[in-house]
Design an enzyme around this catalytic site. Structure first.
Site, PDB file in Angstrom:
ATOM      1  N   LYS A   1       0.503  -0.654   0.272  1.00  0.00           N
ATOM      2  CA  LYS A   1       0.300   0.185  -0.175  1.00  0.00           C
ATOM      3  C   LYS A   1       0.627   0.925  -0.128  1.00  0.00           C
ATOM      4  O   LYS A   1       1.029   1.802   0.955  1.00  0.00           O
ATOM      5  CB  LYS A   1      -0.868   0.030   1.328  1.00  0.00           C
ATOM      6  CG  LYS A   1      -2.151   1.525   1.440  1.00  0.00           C
ATOM      7  CD  LYS A   1      -2.708   1.771   2.520  1.00  0.00           C
ATOM      8  CE  LYS A   1      -1.122   3.167   2.987  1.00  0.00           C
ATOM      9  NZ  LYS A   1      -1.955   4.010   2.031  1.00  0.00           N
TER      10      LYS A   1
ATOM     11  N   GLY B   1      -4.277   4.934   4.579  1.00  0.00           N
ATOM     12  CA  GLY B   1      -3.803   4.297   5.933  1.00  0.00           C
ATOM     13  C   GLY B   1      -4.746   4.482   6.659  1.00  0.00           C
ATOM     14  O   GLY B   1      -5.345   2.530   6.907  1.00  0.00           O
ATOM     15  N   PRO B   2      -5.428   5.204   7.299  1.00  0.00           N
ATOM     16  CA  PRO B   2      -7.017   4.551   8.260  1.00  0.00           C
ATOM     17  C   PRO B   2      -7.411   3.167   7.725  1.00  0.00           C
ATOM     18  O   PRO B   2      -8.304   2.496   8.902  1.00  0.00           O
ATOM     19  CB  PRO B   2      -7.798   5.898   8.506  1.00  0.00           C
ATOM     20  CG  PRO B   2      -6.684   6.852   8.435  1.00  0.00           C
ATOM     21  CD  PRO B   2      -5.968   6.405   7.141  1.00  0.00           C
TER      22      PRO B   2
ATOM     23  N   GLY C   1      -3.930   0.553   4.872  1.00  0.00           N
ATOM     24  CA  GLY C   1      -2.868   0.520   5.921  1.00  0.00           C
ATOM     25  C   GLY C   1      -3.630  -0.224   7.048  1.00  0.00           C
ATOM     26  O   GLY C   1      -2.559  -1.285   7.557  1.00  0.00           O
TER      27      GLY C   1
ATOM     28  N   GLU D   1      10.300   1.738  10.587  1.00  0.00           N
ATOM     29  CA  GLU D   1      10.850   2.860  10.324  1.00  0.00           C
ATOM     30  C   GLU D   1      10.383   3.856   9.791  1.00  0.00           C
ATOM     31  O   GLU D   1       9.761   4.631   9.410  1.00  0.00           O
ATOM     32  CB  GLU D   1      11.552   2.705   9.087  1.00  0.00           C
ATOM     33  CG  GLU D   1      13.522   2.825   8.894  1.00  0.00           C
ATOM     34  CD  GLU D   1      12.813   4.620   8.018  1.00  0.00           C
ATOM     35  OE1 GLU D   1      12.787   5.288   9.403  1.00  0.00           O
ATOM     36  OE2 GLU D   1      13.013   5.345   6.207  1.00  0.00           O
TER      37      GLU D   1
ATOM     38  N   CYS E   1      13.519  10.943   6.343  1.00  0.00           N
ATOM     39  CA  CYS E   1      13.788  10.468   8.223  1.00  0.00           C
ATOM     40  C   CYS E   1      14.731  11.048   9.037  1.00  0.00           C
ATOM     41  O   CYS E   1      14.837  11.271  10.127  1.00  0.00           O
ATOM     42  CB  CYS E   1      12.830   9.470   8.194  1.00  0.00           C
ATOM     43  SG  CYS E   1      14.002   8.184   6.791  1.00  0.00           S
TER      44      CYS E   1
ATOM     45  N   GLU F   1       9.719  16.135  14.644  1.00  0.00           N
ATOM     46  CA  GLU F   1       9.847  16.120  13.561  1.00  0.00           C
ATOM     47  C   GLU F   1       9.010  17.254  12.662  1.00  0.00           C
ATOM     48  O   GLU F   1       8.190  17.258  12.290  1.00  0.00           O
ATOM     49  CB  GLU F   1       9.773  14.824  13.033  1.00  0.00           C
ATOM     50  CG  GLU F   1      10.124  14.623  11.594  1.00  0.00           C
ATOM     51  CD  GLU F   1       9.932  12.900  11.278  1.00  0.00           C
ATOM     52  OE1 GLU F   1       9.353  12.263  11.100  1.00  0.00           O
ATOM     53  OE2 GLU F   1      11.143  12.332  10.666  1.00  0.00           O
TER      54      GLU F   1
HETATM   55  P1  NDP Z   1       1.607   8.897   7.928  1.00  0.00           P
HETATM   56  O1  NDP Z   1       2.391   8.101   8.571  1.00  0.00           O
HETATM   57  O2  NDP Z   1       0.708   9.356   8.445  1.00  0.00           O
HETATM   58  O3  NDP Z   1       2.183   8.698   6.515  1.00  0.00           O
HETATM   59  C1  NDP Z   1       3.216   6.930   5.984  1.00  0.00           C
HETATM   60  C2  NDP Z   1       1.909   5.757   5.101  1.00  0.00           C
HETATM   61  O4  NDP Z   1       1.108   5.402   6.251  1.00  0.00           O
HETATM   62  C3  NDP Z   1       1.748   6.005   4.331  1.00  0.00           C
HETATM   63  O5  NDP Z   1       0.889   5.357   3.393  1.00  0.00           O
HETATM   64  C4  NDP Z   1      -0.518   6.366   4.882  1.00  0.00           C
HETATM   65  O6  NDP Z   1      -1.493   6.046   4.285  1.00  0.00           O
HETATM   66  C5  NDP Z   1      -0.208   4.966   5.912  1.00  0.00           C
HETATM   67  N1  NDP Z   1      -0.777   5.725   7.587  1.00  0.00           N
HETATM   68  C6  NDP Z   1      -1.331   6.645   7.709  1.00  0.00           C
HETATM   69  N2  NDP Z   1      -2.645   5.993   8.765  1.00  0.00           N
HETATM   70  C7  NDP Z   1      -2.066   5.373   9.041  1.00  0.00           C
HETATM   71  C8  NDP Z   1      -3.023   3.804   9.932  1.00  0.00           C
HETATM   72  N3  NDP Z   1      -3.108   4.263  10.929  1.00  0.00           N
HETATM   73  N4  NDP Z   1      -2.659   2.599   9.602  1.00  0.00           N
HETATM   74  C9  NDP Z   1      -1.790   2.048   8.468  1.00  0.00           C
HETATM   75  N5  NDP Z   1      -1.127   2.941   8.125  1.00  0.00           N
HETATM   76  C10 NDP Z   1      -0.859   4.478   7.996  1.00  0.00           C
HETATM   77  O7  NDP Z   1       2.445   9.988   7.770  1.00  0.00           O
HETATM   78  P2  NDP Z   1       1.815  11.941   7.354  1.00  0.00           P
HETATM   79  O8  NDP Z   1       2.517  11.296   5.451  1.00  0.00           O
HETATM   80  O9  NDP Z   1       0.882  11.964   7.276  1.00  0.00           O
HETATM   81  O10 NDP Z   1       3.091  12.613   7.346  1.00  0.00           O
HETATM   82  C11 NDP Z   1       3.258  12.971   8.923  1.00  0.00           C
HETATM   83  C12 NDP Z   1       4.029  12.648   9.168  1.00  0.00           C
HETATM   84  O11 NDP Z   1       4.883  11.877   9.229  1.00  0.00           O
HETATM   85  C13 NDP Z   1       5.671  13.945   8.347  1.00  0.00           C
HETATM   86  O12 NDP Z   1       5.358  15.256   9.134  1.00  0.00           O
HETATM   87  C14 NDP Z   1       6.228  13.272   9.811  1.00  0.00           C
HETATM   88  O13 NDP Z   1       7.078  14.317   9.565  1.00  0.00           O
HETATM   89  C15 NDP Z   1       6.685  11.669   9.300  1.00  0.00           C
HETATM   90  N6  NDP Z   1       7.098  11.294   7.949  1.00  0.00           N
HETATM   91  C16 NDP Z   1       8.053   9.858   8.324  1.00  0.00           C
HETATM   92  C17 NDP Z   1       8.300   9.450   7.228  1.00  0.00           C
HETATM   93  C18 NDP Z   1       9.466   8.984   7.596  1.00  0.00           C
HETATM   94  O14 NDP Z   1      10.377   7.985   6.659  1.00  0.00           O
HETATM   95  N7  NDP Z   1      10.515   8.102   8.648  1.00  0.00           N
HETATM   96  C19 NDP Z   1       7.792   9.143   6.566  1.00  0.00           C
HETATM   97  C20 NDP Z   1       6.531  10.275   6.174  1.00  0.00           C
HETATM   98  C21 NDP Z   1       6.479  10.751   6.899  1.00  0.00           C
HETATM   99  P3  NDP Z   1      -1.950   7.135   3.456  1.00  0.00           P
HETATM  100  O15 NDP Z   1      -1.600   6.719   1.956  1.00  0.00           O
HETATM  101  O16 NDP Z   1      -3.689   7.609   3.785  1.00  0.00           O
HETATM  102  O17 NDP Z   1      -0.704   8.737   3.936  1.00  0.00           O
END
Ligand code: NDP
Length: 479
Positions: free
Chosen positions: A177, A210-211, A214, A252, A286, A386
């Site tokens: 996903k 994601g919600p 995911g 991660e 990250c 972050e």
């Molecule tokens: P998210 O953690 O929401 O997104 C990462 C992935 O997780 C996306 O595919 C997202 O889906 C999915 N996801 C979101 N909520 C859930 C859930 N409840 N259960 C399962 N999967 C889920 O990051 P954001 O895009 O909201 O970014 C927010 C902050 O996160 C950024 O500002 C940054 O600080 C951090 N971040 C860190 C990353 C890293 O590499 N460590 C990468 C991205 C963000 P969807 O497609 O709906 O977004």
């Protein structure tokens, strides 16, 4: 840019069980060009029903795929690598549009790294020792099963490749996903799997939020492991849901990494490299080194050079060769980052350059000015959370012990940097940092090195042989 903008990418099918199939409902998600704010494509908004189909297809494909030889799997991965190489310009353009990274960098990093990951996974699995003798036991390593991969938008294809290439190399089958914000590149990868005739069900792609999608992956009983990259908040939720079926979880997550500049460091090298390590991908990395820890005695000198360097990061159109800083990925992300800049000012940090207002002439698109704060205290929000934007926090310190204490004083532990006159001195300090990756005097990124975090930056390691082991179970056969 006009030519790139002309094409609308409409993807209305999901890749499940070796074919392109209609999603279970007609809802779609729009993909937006982050530099122009225009809709450039749509993808299906998948449902738990689609995940169920994909998980079943992956579970059905597992016995045959896990029984193939490592060499056979390596050959398949090399064919994917060739497919990615052949489509590099298309993918680099797509990611530059979805995400906003300047095209040249997108080519090099956003496609170059996935190409390398498929190649590395093929090489590593070809040489990997799956069996060893321990006393009267034969210890065998076996694929963990069906792996659910949930990936973010910042290095979209790279994060998918780190999971998919290594899971498939191990003998696992996958359900992917991608981020709803940057999903288009994943469809190109699925096209490649389709073209090379990958056995049905080994790779499945379901787009959605994601919600919904995911969470359905994290909770599905046929998914044996979930590998997640993204925010710490969503990672915690994934772990919670995975506990229902005691899935293995690899996370991660975020970071707030420190770049410790020691008293005797060569400032002329340390500062430009430090700014680059913060601003790469407009700070949406990250492992970005977002806190620069500077001896108070050298603060003025460092500040002057940081500002000079930061101001060379010209924001602009990703397809303009002059641009060094693309837009942020989305309006949500831009607003979040601007909110942090405001917070930094409110909490009393000293703004050296940049700020909340959009860069001149770039009111359209999700641009943020390259921003630097100094006199940041370790307890300020901008030193703890972050930000994921082009915002550098300079934190002064008085002693080396204090620098180490500040570096380790966040909930994260993903990466770090140390600069010193002598490499041995820098290495000694690097050993004291509670982080998964530390670069010393600008040591370069190594795609074979284990990547992952301590503390709330995650669980597990990706890339290289550690990245393969992540997807293996261990069995002891006594004889
Ligand atoms: P998210 O953690 O929401 O997104 C990462 C992935 O997780 C996306 O595919 C997202 O889906 C999915 N996801 C979101 N909520 C859930 C859930 N409840 N259960 C399962 N999967 C889920 O990051 P954001 O895009 O909201 O970014 C927010 C902050 O996160 C950024 O500002 C940054 O600080 C951090 N971040 C860190 C990353 C890293 O590499 N460590 C990468 C991205 C963000 P969807 O497609 O709906 O977004």
């Amino acid at each position: 840019m006009a030519i790139e903008e002309a094409r609308m990418e409409v993807r209305d099918k999901l890749y499940i069980g070796g074919s392109w199939v209609a999603p279970s409902n007609a809802e779609t998600l729009e993909v937006v060009n982050s530099a122009t704010e225009e809709v450039i494509g749509t993808v299906p908004a998948g449902t738990p029903e689609d995940i169920d189909k994909a998980a079943r297809a992956a579970a059905e494909a597992f016995p045959a795929w896990s029984a193939t030889s490592a060499d056979e799997r390596a050959k398949t991965l090399l064919r994917v690598q060739e497919g990615l190489v052949a489509r590099t310009p298309e993918l680099a353009t797509l990611i530059a549009r979805e995400l906003g990274m300047p095209f040249t960098l997108s080519n090099l990093i956003q496609v170059g790294l996935p190409v390398m990951n498929f190649y590395n996974a093929a090489q590593i699995v070809g040489e990997f020792k799956f069996e060893e003798e321990v006393g009267n036991s034969l210890v065998v390593r076996e694929p963990v099963g069906v792996v659910g991969c949930i990936t973010p938008w910042n290095y979209p294809l790279h994060q998918i490749a780190l999971k998919v290439a290594f899971a498939m190399a191990a003998g696992c089958t996958v359900v992917v996903k991608p981020s709803e914000v940057t999903p288009l590149n994943a469809f190109v990868l699925a096209d490649i799997f389709d073209e090379i005739g990958l056995p049905a069900g080994v790779f499945n792609l379901v787009t959605g939020t994601g919600p919904v999608v995911g969470e359905a992956i994290a909770a599905h009983p046929l998914v044996d492991m979930v590998s997640f990259t993204g925010s710490t908040r969503a990672g915690k939720r994934v772990m919670e849901l995975a506990s229902g079926s005691v899935k293995r979880v690899a996370l991660e997550l975020g970071g707030k990494s420190a770049n410790v500049i020691l008293e005797d460091a060569d400032i002329q090298s340390a500062v430009p490299a430090g700014v680059a390590a913060c601003y790469i991908n407009s700070g949406q990395t990250c492992s970005a080194l977002t806190r620069m820890l500077v001896p108070r005695s050298r603060l003025a000198e460092v500040e002057e050079l940081v500002v000079k360097t930061a101001e060379t990061y010209t924001p602009g159109d990703p397809f303009d060769a002059e641009s060094r800083l693309g837009p942020l990925v989305s309006a949500v992300q831009r607003d979040r980052v601007r909110g942090y800049i405001r917070k930094g000012i409110e909490e009393g940090a000293r703004l050296l350059t940049g700020g909340e207002e959009p860069p001149e002439g770039l009111e359209k698109g999700y641009f943020v000015r390259p921003t630097v704060f100094s006199d940041v205290r370790p307890d300020m929000t901008i030193a703890q959370e972050e930000i994921f934007g082009p915002v550098l926090s300079i934190i002064p310190y008085d002693t080396e012990d204090e620098a180490v204490e500040i570096a380790n004083d966040t909930v994260y532990g993903l990466a770090g940097g140390v600069w010193a006159g002598e490499k041995a001195h820098a290495e000694a300090v690097a050993r004291r940092l509670r982080a998964g990756q530390v670069e010393v005097n600008g040591g370069g990124f190594n795609p074979l090195a284990p990547f992952g975090g301590y503390k709330q930056s995650g669980i597990g390691r990706e890339a290289g042989s550690f990245g393969l082991e992540e997807f293996l179970e261990v069995k002891a056969i006594q004889r």
